[in-house]
Write an enzyme that holds these catalytic residues in place. Sequence first.
Site, PDB file in Angstrom:
ATOM      1  N   GLU A  55     -47.219 -41.021  29.851  1.00 46.36           N
ATOM      2  CA  GLU A  55     -46.704 -39.857  30.530  1.00 46.36           C
ATOM      3  C   GLU A  55     -47.855 -38.921  30.797  1.00 46.36           C
ATOM      4  OE1 GLU A  55     -42.965 -37.940  29.077  1.00 46.36           O
ATOM      5  OE2 GLU A  55     -43.461 -39.127  27.353  1.00 46.36           O
TER       6      GLU A  55
ATOM      7  N   MET B 280     -41.737 -34.554  23.482  1.00 45.53           N
ATOM      8  CA  MET B 280     -42.011 -35.359  24.654  1.00 45.53           C
ATOM      9  C   MET B 280     -40.951 -36.463  24.762  1.00 45.53           C
ATOM     10  SD  MET B 280     -44.325 -33.894  26.321  1.00 45.53           S
ATOM     11  CE  MET B 280     -45.769 -32.852  26.274  1.00 45.53           C
ATOM     12  N   SER B 281     -41.330 -37.714  24.971  1.00 48.02           N
ATOM     13  CA  SER B 281     -40.329 -38.744  25.278  1.00 48.02           C
ATOM     14  C   SER B 281     -39.542 -39.264  24.084  1.00 48.02           C
ATOM     15  CB  SER B 281     -40.977 -39.900  26.028  1.00 48.02           C
ATOM     16  OG  SER B 281     -41.204 -39.525  27.366  1.00 48.02           O
ATOM     17  N   VAL B 282     -39.803 -38.769  22.890  1.00 49.56           N
ATOM     18  CA  VAL B 282     -38.868 -39.025  21.793  1.00 49.56           C
ATOM     19  C   VAL B 282     -37.506 -38.433  22.177  1.00 49.56           C
ATOM     20  CG1 VAL B 282     -38.344 -38.483  19.374  1.00 49.56           C
ATOM     21  CG2 VAL B 282     -40.641 -39.205  20.012  1.00 49.56           C
TER      22      VAL B 282
END
Length: 482
Positions: free
Chosen positions: A36, A194-196
């Site tokens: 990302e 973030m993408s967690v």
Amino acid sequence: MAPEPGATTPAAGTEVGIDTIPIPLPLAVPLPLETERGSVSATASPDHGGVYEPPPVTGAITVPVEPILPAPVSAAPGPAAPGPAAPPLAAPLPAVPPLDQWQFAPYLQWSMQHIEDFLPVHPIRRGDRAVDFGRRDADIGGLTVMHPWEDRSASFSEVMASTHTDGWMILHRGTVVGEEYLGEFGVGGMHLLMSVSKSLTATVAGLLAESEQLDLDTLVTAYVPELAGSGYEGALVRHLVDMRTGVRFSEEYLNDAAEVRLLEEAIGWAPRRHPGVPDTLLGFLATLGQKGPHGGAFDYKSCETDALGFVIQGAAGAHAAEVMSERLWRPMGAEFDAHVGVDGVGAGMFDGGVSAAMRDLARFGHLYVNGGCALDGARVLPEWWVADTFTGGPDSRAAFAGSPEPTFMPGGMYRNGFWFPGESGDVMLALGIHGQMIYMNRLTGVVGVKVSSWPTPQDAEKLFWTVRAFETASWALETGAA
């Protein structure tokens, strides 16, 4: 940006994008790594799908491991004494970081822990019941962790100290065996995941499916009619949680005109450089087109989870943050409120905008290694959802193998918002850039949590060594060596 067959390995220092990384681990071979908003400098075989395949022995990537042993912070509730961490900032910073600089040094570490101080957020409230952990002492910090590809080792504490860690925590079958906070980060502090965030959001979709408010096999547009006529026309909710729509969305983070960057402009996380970009998240999603069939190969795209947030809202008739609070955060016995970043009209950015306390991430991970039950035994996740997540669908692995970008994860899959690095299906990861991770091993009952402020979005060595550290702790705990 994928390499041609037979492409040569670039020289040290080459900037490469990576999505998945193979490393030799007892259970997880190889390791998936999302990308990302950035790239990693390393000696690598590049691929925008991406792969980083380290040579067996190399001195090309050198990150000195200083013999730092941070003073452990008491795991008891209350203020935590700060320990050593990233070097202190050289000069005072503005009270609010510039919008085009908050994701970079020297603002990054502060920003990751203070999103609510300069960007709008929506709370994710905890309930009155906060379930506590059991606790026992274990010498986690002293465990020896081998470097992923060089012939050297470091202690667990040294790995944490050398990888810009803000905090780490390990549970073994619901008991805290290690918990440490570094720098200014402390117990109860919020940290951007973030993408967690994607793993949390997909789990909420599963909970709505259990209550029959949401059907995973129903069209996305049935819940979000505003997306009719967009690239999401004809896509199912199941395609969102498994990253298998045919929507056109570029994750070229070094390209300011890529959709992943335009999305940031739409929600107000970056300055507006493109006048035609809508000023709301939903408006932006409605502009996305379609490049291929829905339900085909795995194709990781951050926009899918943002669309899923609107599906949750449409299915439940409430803001997705409120649904996350009611269905997940409160039932699992969260100790602290969380929050999610929102756009100009209050819509949540669920692909990477959730901030939460480290202890509550451990509570979340424990649900999956404990059959869906919280620390006090209360059922939170339905058994079928946990089983489906670990088992995958009948074609999940085939879809993953058919990814348009090589994954170099033989037998792996992506299911319900989680990465599975190999054929085992017993170890899964929730991953976010700048070093966010939840490691879940259902064989050993171990959950590892790490929140970090890596200077770059991705760093192969830091990631590899972190997973090695959790794997080492996992097996040491299960065999009684720790």
